[in-house]
Write an enzyme that holds these catalytic residues in place. Structure first.
Site, mmCIF file in Angstrom:
data_model
loop_
_atom_site.group_PDB
_atom_site.id
_atom_site.type_symbol
_atom_site.label_atom_id
_atom_site.label_comp_id
_atom_site.label_asym_id
_atom_site.label_seq_id
_atom_site.Cartn_x
_atom_site.Cartn_y
_atom_site.Cartn_z
ATOM 1 N N ILE A 91 0.891 -1.306 0.102
ATOM 2 C CA ILE A 91 -0.062 -0.003 -0.120
ATOM 3 C C ILE A 91 0.855 1.234 0.053
ATOM 4 C CG2 ILE A 91 -1.999 -1.108 1.171
ATOM 5 C CD1 ILE A 91 -1.203 0.639 3.721
ATOM 6 N N ILE A 154 -9.883 0.398 9.536
ATOM 7 C CA ILE A 154 -9.806 -0.385 10.673
ATOM 8 C C ILE A 154 -8.746 0.264 11.517
ATOM 9 C CG2 ILE A 154 -9.449 -2.541 11.553
ATOM 10 C CD1 ILE A 154 -11.678 -2.666 9.428
ATOM 11 N N LYS A 158 -5.602 2.162 20.554
ATOM 12 C CA LYS A 158 -4.466 2.652 20.933
ATOM 13 C C LYS A 158 -4.256 4.097 20.271
ATOM 14 C CE LYS A 158 -2.224 -1.882 21.609
ATOM 15 N NZ LYS A 158 -3.605 -2.684 21.701
ATOM 16 N N THR A 224 3.753 -8.271 31.437
ATOM 17 C CA THR A 224 4.655 -7.137 31.629
ATOM 18 C C THR A 224 4.173 -6.549 32.833
ATOM 19 O OG1 THR A 224 2.799 -5.737 30.282
ATOM 20 C CG2 THR A 224 4.469 -6.973 29.203
#
Length: 366
Positions: A91, A154, A158, A224
């Site tokens: 892309i 999409i 975040k 984490t």
């Protein structure tokens, strides 16, 4: 070592199934559909779902030859009458995309192609910009030029108050669509629709497969931080909701999906250990390794200036954001892209933070 085979549905429940698909059928039937990143986790599922509604053509664009080959085999088996066009392409190549738009003239574009792994993109900001921003810009511009009916981005949770390069580049992709819609002619203009959701359980590189492998190896499972939480959604449900939201969009909307309560990753790990037939900390150790580059403790679906309203679907909510038309965005976005082409990481991040002031780096050199 694993005693039981774990299914994703055992962890977060069964995906919703479309019971009244009349809107989806009207949207897809007889249309030429582009799916970028169409051989990836979400993209391939969107292809398989829209294949049920008699599209005129489905053009899948992906840079992974192997993934496209594997999807082609599935299409041949399940939809042998589908007019399916697999394209190995990037892309970032305007020349490639212009050729495809000119040849196929898509009615709907589902733009799934993106770099998504937060710590990896923190180390590769140029690539994040060139794919997530420039790639989106090229596709959106061509959609306007060739009078594509709908362009569906999409995005990700975040992108809200981003703490990472990846999240910030996805936020800028959202901003560019707002700018482009507001600056284009009202007559026959492309409808831009953004869908924003959390972690896709079962996608490539998802925590489900990491934990499953770690359990199979006898542990430890690596976490984490003990307080880290995430929203989760399955591949089939996310794909279905993207398609349904794309049938709702009339102008330039952003939709978020109701994914229930955020799940503590440590609780998710313990549940996987139990479902595998073991006892956490006795049979399988849970090891804390610290937050990764750009990582937040929790994700958000809205910023402080946004509100939501309900839609005809109980799991899809319309986001009401501020009325900023982002008239200034194009020039600054072009400057960010040029900095990315020069691979000047600090310059890139500085310019991104100027354009997205809510972007605050966490656990990062930036």
């Amino acid at each position: 070592m694993v005693k039981h085979n774990i299914e994703i549905e055992d962890l977060i429940g069964q995906s919703s199934i479309c019971t009244d698909c009349s809107n989806t059928s009207q949207l897809i039937e007889g249309k030429t559909i582009f799916v970028t990143g169409g051989a990836g986790s979400i993209g391939s599922e969107i292809v398989l779902q829209i294949g049920k509604y008699n599209p005129k053509k489905v053009v899948v664009i992906d840079q992974s030859e192997t993934a496209i080959h594997n999807l082609s085999l599935i299409i041949e088996k399940e939809y042998n009458s589908l007019n399916f066009y697999p394209v190995v392409g990037d892309i970032r190549s305007k020349k490639t995309l212009k050729h495809l738009f000119k040849k196929f003239k898509p009615d709907i574009v589902y733009h799934c192609a993106a770099y998504k792994h937060v710590p990896i993109m923190e180390n590769n900001p140029s690539e994040a910009v060139l794919v997530n921003i420039m790639g989106t810009k090229i596709l959106a511009d061509l959609s306007v030029k060739y009078k594509t009916e709908r362009f569906v981005l999409i995005s990700t949770d975040k992108a809200v108050n981003p703490s990472s390069v990846m999240g910030a580049t996805k936020r800028i992709a959202e901003m560019y669509l707002q700018f482009l819609y507001n600056s284009s002619n009202k007559k026959d203009r492309t409808k831009f629709i953004t869908t924003r959701f959390g972690n896709v359980l079962g996608s490539n590189g998802s925590v489900f497969f990491l934990f499953k492998k770690q359990i199979e190896e006898g542990g430890p499972i690596t976490i984490t931080h003990p307080d880290i939480t995430r929203y989760f959604i399955t591949i089939p449900e996310a794909s279905q909701l993207v398609i349904e939201a794309s049938s709702m969009g009339t102008n330039n909307e952003t939709y978020i999906f109701n994914m229930g309560k955020a799940i503590k990753i440590i609780d998710f790990a313990k549940k996987m250990i139990h479902l595998s037939g073991f006892i956490p900390e006795k049979d399988i150790e849970i090891k804390l390794i610290g937050l990764r580059l750009g990582e937040k403790l929790f994700e958000e679906l809205l910023n402080s200036k946004s509100t939501t309203s309900s839609t005809s679907h109980k799991k899809i909510m319309l986001v009401k954001e501020n009325n900023d038309k982002f008239d200034y965005a194009e020039k600054e976005i072009d400057e960010i892209i040029e900095a990315a082409k020069e691979y000047k990481s600090n310059k890139i991040v500085k310019k991104i933070k100027k354009l997205v002031p809510e972007y605050k780096s966490l656990n990062s050199y930036y």
